[in-house]
Design a protein around this motif. Sequence first.
Motif, PDB file in Angstrom:
ATOM      1  N   TYR A 316      23.298  19.696   1.547  1.00  0.00           N
ATOM      2  CA  TYR A 316      22.716  18.815   2.505  1.00  0.00           C
ATOM      3  C   TYR A 316      22.149  17.653   1.985  1.00  0.00           C
ATOM      4  O   TYR A 316      21.758  17.603   0.763  1.00  0.00           O
ATOM      5  CB  TYR A 316      21.646  19.707   3.273  1.00  0.00           C
ATOM      6  N   SER A 317      22.417  16.582   2.776  1.00  0.00           N
ATOM      7  CA  SER A 317      21.692  15.208   2.069  1.00  0.00           C
ATOM      8  C   SER A 317      20.527  14.801   3.015  1.00  0.00           C
ATOM      9  O   SER A 317      20.962  14.993   4.378  1.00  0.00           O
ATOM     10  CB  SER A 317      22.608  14.235   2.242  1.00  0.00           C
ATOM     11  N   GLY A 318      19.546  14.378   2.452  1.00  0.00           N
ATOM     12  CA  GLY A 318      18.574  13.949   3.451  1.00  0.00           C
ATOM     13  C   GLY A 318      18.628  12.594   3.987  1.00  0.00           C
ATOM     14  O   GLY A 318      18.015  12.036   5.102  1.00  0.00           O
ATOM     15  N   ALA A 319      19.785  11.969   3.436  1.00  0.00           N
ATOM     16  CA  ALA A 319      19.922  10.717   4.029  1.00  0.00           C
ATOM     17  C   ALA A 319      21.073  10.622   5.261  1.00  0.00           C
ATOM     18  O   ALA A 319      21.334   9.572   5.685  1.00  0.00           O
ATOM     19  CB  ALA A 319      20.888   9.703   3.151  1.00  0.00           C
ATOM     20  N   GLY A 320      21.355  11.645   5.966  1.00  0.00           N
ATOM     21  CA  GLY A 320      22.391  11.594   6.932  1.00  0.00           C
ATOM     22  C   GLY A 320      21.881  11.281   8.127  1.00  0.00           C
ATOM     23  O   GLY A 320      20.746  10.683   8.252  1.00  0.00           O
ATOM     24  N   GLU A 321      22.860  10.950   9.138  1.00  0.00           N
ATOM     25  CA  GLU A 321      22.250  10.536  10.792  1.00  0.00           C
ATOM     26  C   GLU A 321      21.627  11.515  11.313  1.00  0.00           C
ATOM     27  O   GLU A 321      21.711  12.758  11.129  1.00  0.00           O
ATOM     28  CB  GLU A 321      23.497  10.086  11.262  1.00  0.00           C
ATOM     29  N   GLY A 322      21.218  11.057  12.477  1.00  0.00           N
ATOM     30  CA  GLY A 322      20.694  12.131  13.513  1.00  0.00           C
ATOM     31  C   GLY A 322      19.576  13.039  13.264  1.00  0.00           C
ATOM     32  O   GLY A 322      19.336  13.494  12.127  1.00  0.00           O
TER      33      GLY A 322
END
Length: 462
Positions: A316-322
Amino acid sequence: MEATETAVTTSADSELITSLPSSFRWGVATASYQIEGAVTEDGRSPSIWDTFSRVPGAIDNGDNGDVACDHYHRMPADVELIRQLDVDTYRFSVAWPRIQPHGRGPVNEAGMAFYDRLVDELLAKGIDPWLTLYHWDLPQELEDAGGWPERDTAFRFADYSMLVFDRLKDRVRHWTTLNEPWCSAMHGYVHGIMAPGRRDLGAGAAAVHHLLLGHGLAMQRMREAAPEGTDFGITLNMGTADPETDSDADRDAARRADGMGVRIYTDTLINGHYPEDVVEDLAAQGVRIPVQDGDLATISSPLDFLGVNYYFGQQYSGAGEGPDVEDKAVPFGRPVTAMGWEILPEKFTELLVRLSKDYPGLPMYITENGSAFEDVPDESGYVNDSDRTGYLSSHIAAVAAARQAGADVRGYFAWSLLDNFEWAYGYAKRFGLIRVDYETQERTIKRSGLWYRDTIRQVRNS
Ligand code: FCB
């Protein structure tokens, strides 16, 4: 195996697999709506999947489970195929709308008779029945009354469970209450991609709680009436959640994914409380889990086993959308199955070892693991599925590796016995060890099925 077929098992994997004890339990798994068909027969009422599969665009190709594998009419021949695979266990689910049409009231004898015959047929062939009470086919009337977000549904589930239990408890020793409550709650009530197709986080959190409460209520009542030697458990779908990098934002995204995907179930079922961080994350989105006095004690009634369904791990990336943490999953860049799921057997080992450390003393069974690939049958219907065989081999080896690292895993059930109705993907995705030609309903054991049979024999005799 045919001479042209290439080897799919590495020697390291094969050594691991043969380290499994001869007492290890081997099975194949299915679910009622995915294989039975016969949706209007013998008094069955519609389930949320009959309704959802009529929603335009909900299912690939507009498919539905009306006929599926026609298992309802072909059950004895299918049990014979299970026998030919030489497994000792068959995991199946019971369709609530066959037992208790419309979700309430007395048992529907004609529907019950099917499972009665199935259990007898299995036992006559030396196959142990492993029964799941709920694999997603909620009677539509209960959804109309509010579905899983409504507290009463938990009590309806316990009543239904007792109808099945009273009839089959003399012959069935292994009872699973729910299959994958995460999918019911999140895909069904939050993401809207599975029945009933709602999109509401509050409804999803309430669904989680009432699914778990239903599990606890049903298990308590069944246990009181159980013959000695009856085991009860629940099946959860779980993966691993890694941060993409060591950044705080990525670690937080991974923590939230693990919280909503794993700990909200395991901590509550096993330790009797919802994880604090998950409760806080939900509160920050204006959502409260509707816990009432006594619920947590009911939910955490002791389990005899934990059913683990594993397909893949994610990072997981904290920078994703939504706002939804699922939006933040980023691929590792590894080969994928036809579902687009990355093939990560080492994450399977990691998950099992982690579960055994965080929740010690609870035996685990792999109640599902498997893969979809683009099968190409030859003119006889045979599929030389080296990809699926390789997946199976590396994942069974991963289970053996977890056992060597101390995880108490006692069995493995392959998903799936047959190609079947893969929910929102319809018939486009094939998971079977046995091919189904949907035109003729002809079944043909694939290479993976033959490999599985031979591997089981080898382990048993080693
Ligand atoms: C699981 C489901 C099962 C099947 C597999 C591929 O989530 O329990 O019914 O669809 O995925």
